[in-house]
Design an enzyme around this catalytic site. Structure first.
Site, PDB file in Angstrom:
ATOM      1  N   CYS A  32       0.844  -1.207   0.000  1.00 36.10           N
ATOM      2  CA  CYS A  32       0.000   0.000   0.000  1.00 36.10           C
ATOM      3  C   CYS A  32       0.879   1.257   0.000  1.00 36.10           C
ATOM      4  O   CYS A  32       0.561   2.244  -0.669  1.00 36.10           O
ATOM      5  CB  CYS A  32      -0.949   0.001   1.194  1.00 36.10           C
ATOM      6  N   HIS A  84      -0.847 -10.332  -4.521  1.00 37.23           N
ATOM      7  CA  HIS A  84      -0.062  -9.964  -5.699  1.00 37.23           C
ATOM      8  C   HIS A  84       0.228 -11.203  -6.518  1.00 37.23           C
ATOM      9  O   HIS A  84       0.248 -12.316  -6.000  1.00 37.23           O
ATOM     10  CB  HIS A  84       1.245  -9.272  -5.294  1.00 37.23           C
TER      11      HIS A  84
HETATM   12  P1  AMP Z   1       5.451 -13.102  -1.452  1.00 40.29           P
HETATM   13  O1  AMP Z   1       6.460 -13.975  -0.784  1.00 40.29           O
HETATM   14  O2  AMP Z   1       4.615 -13.822  -2.462  1.00 40.29           O
HETATM   15  O3  AMP Z   1       4.631 -12.324  -0.457  1.00 40.29           O
HETATM   16  O4  AMP Z   1       6.287 -12.076  -2.305  1.00 40.29           O
HETATM   17  C1  AMP Z   1       6.716 -10.842  -1.816  1.00 40.29           C
HETATM   18  C2  AMP Z   1       7.759 -10.342  -2.774  1.00 40.29           C
HETATM   19  O5  AMP Z   1       7.924  -8.963  -2.546  1.00 40.29           O
HETATM   20  C3  AMP Z   1       9.136 -10.999  -2.605  1.00 40.29           C
HETATM   21  O6  AMP Z   1       9.513 -11.633  -3.828  1.00 40.29           O
HETATM   22  C4  AMP Z   1      10.060  -9.818  -2.271  1.00 40.29           C
HETATM   23  O7  AMP Z   1      11.323  -9.912  -2.889  1.00 40.29           O
HETATM   24  C5  AMP Z   1       9.264  -8.636  -2.796  1.00 40.29           C
HETATM   25  N1  AMP Z   1       9.515  -7.354  -2.151  1.00 40.29           N
HETATM   26  C6  AMP Z   1       9.652  -7.118  -0.828  1.00 40.29           C
HETATM   27  N2  AMP Z   1       9.856  -5.807  -0.596  1.00 40.29           N
HETATM   28  C7  AMP Z   1       9.827  -5.202  -1.820  1.00 40.29           C
HETATM   29  C8  AMP Z   1       9.976  -3.849  -2.253  1.00 40.29           C
HETATM   30  N3  AMP Z   1      10.181  -2.844  -1.399  1.00 40.29           N
HETATM   31  N4  AMP Z   1       9.909  -3.599  -3.588  1.00 40.29           N
HETATM   32  C9  AMP Z   1       9.717  -4.603  -4.463  1.00 40.29           C
HETATM   33  N5  AMP Z   1       9.553  -5.895  -4.112  1.00 40.29           N
HETATM   34  C10 AMP Z   1       9.614  -6.194  -2.808  1.00 40.29           C
HETATM   35 ZN    ZN Z   2      -1.849  -3.257   1.214  1.00 45.37          ZN
END
Ligand code: AMP
Ligand code: ZN
Length: 111
Positions: free
Chosen positions: A7, A99
């Site tokens: 968010c 996502h």
């Molecule tokens: P999930 O494990 O499916 O919740 O995926 C979360 C993803 O968000 C992981 O692949 C992380 O590398 C990615 N992530 C975490 N923080 C950030 C950020 N600030 N910008 C972009 N991606 C992120």
């Molecule tokens: Zn959110």
């Protein structure tokens, strides 16, 4: 959601490398890419995961599915791509804002 990482990114309070956005979704590069192309397709509306999916999200979910091949083509993934939706801690979900991962551009490991 005040304390939700995605968010904050959607609101522009935290930086991201955006590759696409429209009125329903924001798409940005994963900060720890697991493949040469690794995007996250994130709805602007907050809900935690598929466990919170409701009928009101139907049009949004369809929109996101239709976007996947368009984004893959835009990224040059002409040979195919992988999509992942992790759900809850047992599914490896780290960020509790729904996502869809798009991965490709190299040899991906099998399951
Ligand atoms: P999930 O494990 O499916 O919740 O995926 C979360 C993803 O968000 C992981 O692949 C992380 O590398 C990615 N992530 C975490 N923080 C950030 C950020 N600030 N910008 C972009 N991606 C992120
Ligand atoms: Zn959110």
């Amino acid at each position: 959601m005040n304390d939700c990482l995605f968010c904050k990114i959607i609101a522009g309070k935290l930086p991201s490398d955006r590759v696409y956005e429209d009125e329903q979704v924001v798409v940005f590069k994963d900060i720890h890419p697991k493949a040469p192309v690794h995007l996250l397709v994130v709805p602007r509306v907050h809900f935690a995961s598929l466990n919170e999916l409701a009928p009101e999200h139907d049009a949004l979910m369809a929109h996101m599915l239709h976007l996947l091949p368009q984004l893959a083509r835009q990224q040059g993934l002409d040979n195919g791509f992988r999509t992942i939706i992790n759900t809850g801690p047992g599914g490896g979900q780290e960020v509790p804002h729904l996502h869809i991962h798009i991965l490709g551009g190299g040899r991906l490991p099998g399951f």
